[in-house]
Write a protein that holds these residues in place. Structure first.
Motif, PDB file in Angstrom:
ATOM      1  N   CYS A 151     110.495  81.538 -94.622  1.00 13.10           N
ATOM      2  CA  CYS A 151     111.702  80.620 -94.872  1.00 13.10           C
ATOM      3  C   CYS A 151     110.994  79.390 -94.318  1.00 13.10           C
ATOM      4  O   CYS A 151     110.503  79.316 -93.262  1.00 13.10           O
ATOM      5  N   ASN A 153     112.861  76.928 -93.534  1.00 14.62           N
ATOM      6  CA  ASN A 153     114.025  76.479 -92.770  1.00 14.62           C
ATOM      7  C   ASN A 153     113.887  76.779 -91.455  1.00 14.62           C
ATOM      8  O   ASN A 153     113.313  77.950 -91.106  1.00 14.62           O
ATOM      9  N   ASN A 154     114.750  76.002 -90.500  1.00 13.91           N
ATOM     10  CA  ASN A 154     114.746  76.743 -89.046  1.00 13.91           C
ATOM     11  C   ASN A 154     116.037  76.621 -88.474  1.00 13.91           C
ATOM     12  O   ASN A 154     116.220  76.196 -87.339  1.00 13.91           O
ATOM     13  N   CYS A 155     116.998  77.364 -89.307  1.00 10.16           N
ATOM     14  CA  CYS A 155     118.322  77.413 -88.644  1.00 10.16           C
ATOM     15  C   CYS A 155     118.392  78.155 -87.393  1.00 10.16           C
ATOM     16  O   CYS A 155     117.745  79.303 -87.141  1.00 10.16           O
ATOM     17  N   TYR A 157     120.461  80.006 -85.716  1.00 10.80           N
ATOM     18  CA  TYR A 157     120.916  81.379 -85.471  1.00 10.80           C
ATOM     19  C   TYR A 157     120.167  82.348 -86.175  1.00 10.80           C
ATOM     20  O   TYR A 157     120.636  83.669 -86.173  1.00 10.80           O
ATOM     21  N   CYS A 158     119.101  81.850 -87.097  1.00  9.66           N
ATOM     22  CA  CYS A 158     118.521  83.065 -87.781  1.00  9.66           C
ATOM     23  C   CYS A 158     117.264  83.628 -87.358  1.00  9.66           C
ATOM     24  O   CYS A 158     116.388  82.789 -86.962  1.00  9.66           O
ATOM     25  N   ILE A 160     114.889  84.999 -88.759  1.00 14.37           N
ATOM     26  CA  ILE A 160     113.530  84.791 -89.656  1.00 14.37           C
ATOM     27  C   ILE A 160     113.342  83.219 -89.878  1.00 14.37           C
ATOM     28  O   ILE A 160     112.529  82.867 -90.843  1.00 14.37           O
ATOM     29  N   ARG A 161     113.796  82.415 -89.114  1.00 16.03           N
ATOM     30  CA  ARG A 161     113.621  80.904 -89.174  1.00 16.03           C
ATOM     31  C   ARG A 161     112.037  80.692 -89.183  1.00 16.03           C
ATOM     32  O   ARG A 161     111.393  81.565 -88.441  1.00 16.03           O
ATOM     33  N   GLY A 197     114.264  84.447 -97.680  1.00 14.57           N
ATOM     34  CA  GLY A 197     114.350  83.308 -97.148  1.00 14.57           C
ATOM     35  C   GLY A 197     114.052  82.099 -98.214  1.00 14.57           C
ATOM     36  O   GLY A 197     113.818  82.482 -99.434  1.00 14.57           O
ATOM     37  N   GLU A 198     114.114  80.755 -97.949  1.00 16.18           N
ATOM     38  CA  GLU A 198     113.785  79.654 -98.718  1.00 16.18           C
ATOM     39  C   GLU A 198     112.194  79.760 -98.814  1.00 16.18           C
ATOM     40  O   GLU A 198     111.533  79.146 -97.949  1.00 16.18           O
ATOM     41  N   ARG A 260     121.812  73.679 -88.677  1.00 14.45           N
ATOM     42  CA  ARG A 260     120.887  73.705 -89.746  1.00 14.45           C
ATOM     43  C   ARG A 260     119.852  72.341 -90.003  1.00 14.45           C
ATOM     44  O   ARG A 260     120.215  71.608 -90.850  1.00 14.45           O
TER      45      ARG A 260
HETATM   46  S1  SF4 Z   1     116.631  82.546 -94.147  1.00 14.36           S
HETATM   47 FE1  SF4 Z   1     118.429  81.200 -94.404  1.00 14.36          FE
HETATM   48  S2  SF4 Z   1     119.700  81.114 -92.599  1.00 14.36           S
HETATM   49 FE2  SF4 Z   1     117.473  81.750 -92.105  1.00 14.36          FE
HETATM   50  S3  SF4 Z   1     116.152  79.951 -91.580  1.00 14.36           S
HETATM   51 FE3  SF4 Z   1     116.076  80.446 -94.078  1.00 14.36          FE
HETATM   52  S4  SF4 Z   1     117.743  79.104 -94.711  1.00 14.36           S
HETATM   53 FE4  SF4 Z   1     118.323  79.280 -92.465  1.00 14.36          FE
END
Ligand code: SF4
Length: 428
Positions: A151, A153-155, A157-158, A160-161, A197-198, A260
């Motif tokens: 992914c 992104n670096n959310c 709570y996640c 797999i960020r 993930g993205e 996010r």
């Molecule tokens: S998988 Fe979704 S929630 Fe997890 S970091 Fe990536 S965008 Fe954010």
């Protein structure tokens, strides 16, 4: 065992059709030009998936005929028994709900904050009764393949960020197609979610190829890929995808921005609306338990989901993952999640509400209790055992260590014990 019962087309009106299951009718969308009244079909999520040869349909219906009646009765009985007397505070709100009047934000908040054990039980039972009155015992079961844990992104709570130290994996398009075919033919799924993930390694071309190939297997395909240009989603729709799972996560923009980084609330909401305009079935919702969230935020989350008018409501508790900045957050109580399911049913009586894997993770009874608090949809993970643990979005995830067939068998057994049947839930 098949996860949807064949139904008979009784009426066709342009792109809409009515399909009948032992006397119960549901409205569906029909994209096929060769379907006529009297044909037997499989439908899921309000979509006609494929025509079923009459002989095959009658054989399956023979099995379901008696079973269907028994299950329906059982569901009905479970939905009406055991009501205690509500407190005086609860009575006027319950009356409104039973008379199908809209409940206000203030009333939803009062229900969420109810501490009285007896009242809490009545809230859940009332929600289940409304679910039964509206959807009867229809409950849908979707499969999900988690095909990449990369992914961008670096959310916070996640698990797999981007910065999480997890072992990454990516399935090739052909591997995803193989798993999808197995889900359709070995495990009999009619609806499948393709989730990652993205991960931009999966280009429009790769995703379109996967979708085109899997659509040939008579599957209703959902994608859960995160933010992509609207044009990409248009191409994936043209390739055959018909559903999208995209949560907005929280209606509180301050919390959204703090959780996010480098993503944008307005963009996400706009994309959800654009996806609906393209024609996608949309499943959306939120995460419960983010830092600084208030009860009012939770009610706002329910109301924003309602406002977006999705075909499916999907929300789950925050489960802290060791590899994230939120690792020390307190876990969300199961009782809170059950109440949120019930409140969602009150806010949008005809909603389709999913019991998420995150809810199941709270404890082993949560799936059953979610179904008995107003939910009517389930998801089964069909990602191969060898990689399922690597989609580590949070710790100790339910279904991680379960054999797929065993998980399916247990889920079907649970549904039957509650009187639920896998007939299509139809359009809202
Ligand atoms: S998988 Fe979704 S929630 Fe997890 S970091 Fe990536 S965008 Fe954010």
């Amino acid at each position: 065992m098949c996860y949807t019962i064949p139904g008979k087309i009784t009426k066709i009106n342009g792109k809409k059709a009515i399909v009948e299951y032992f006397g119960e009718e549901r409205e569906i969308l029909n994209e096929f030009s060769d379907i006529k009244e009297g044909d037997f079909v499989y439908a899921q999520g309000g979509y006609l998936i494929n025509k079923v040869p009459e002989e095959e349909a009658l054989e399956s219906l023979k099995f379901w005929k008696e079973n269907f009646k028994t299950l329906k009765e059982l569901d009905k009985n479970l939905a009406v028994t055991g009501f205690a007397k509500p407190s005086d505070k609860l009575i006027p709100i319950l009356k409104k709900i039973q008379n199908k009047k809209e409940v206000s934000k203030k009333e939803l908040l009062a229900l969420l904050e109810t501490k009285d054990k007896q009242d809490q039980e009545i809230i859940l039972k009332t929600a289940n009764q409304i679910r039964q009155q509206i959807h009867s015992n229809a409950s849908c079961v979707h499969g999900i393949i988690e095909f990449s844990n990369y992914c961008r992104n670096n959310c916070y709570y996640c698990g797999i960020r981007k910065d999480a130290p997890v072992e990454r994996y990516r399935l090739s398009p052909d591997e995803i197609i193989e798993i999808g075919k197995k889900a359709a033919h070995k495990y009999n799924f009619k609806a499948l979610v393709l989730q990652s993930g993205e991960d931009l390694w999966y280009t429009e071309e790769k995703l379109s190829y996967i979708i085109q190939e899997l659509r040939k297997e008579n599957l209703l395909l959902f994608v859960s890929l995160g933010i992509r240009p609207k044009e990409t989603y248009q191409k994936l729709f043209a390739a055959g995808a018909r559903g999208v799972l995209m949560r907005f996560e929280t209606a509180n923009q301050k919390i959204f921005d703090s959780m996010r980084p480098q993503t944008d609330f307005e963009t996400r909401i706009q994309l959800i609306k654009d996806l609906q305009k393209i024609g996608y079935i949309v499943a959306t919702g939120f995460l419960v338990g983010l830092p600084n969230e208030t009860n009012e935020d939770i009610v706002d989350n329910i109301l924003l989901t309602k406002e977006l008018q999705p075909e499916m409501f999907s929300f789950g508790p925050l489960i802290p993952s060791q590899d994230t900045p939120l690792k020390d957050e307190p876990p969300v109580k199961k009782e809170t999640m059950l109440k949120i399911i019930a409140l969602t049913r009150f806010a949008e009586p005809d909603a389709n509400i999913l019991v998420t894997t995150a809810l199941e993770t709270l404890d082993e009874d949560a799936k059953k209790e979610g179904l008995m608090a107003g939910a009517n949809s389930l998801m089964i993970n069909v990602t191969p055992d060898a990689i399922r643990n690597k989609y580590h979005i949070y710790d100790n995830r339910a279904q991680n260590d379960k054999d797929i067939q065993k998980n399916i068998d247990q889920t079907i057994k649970l549904m039957q014990s509650l009187g639920r049947a896998p007939s299509d839930i139809g359009l809202k």
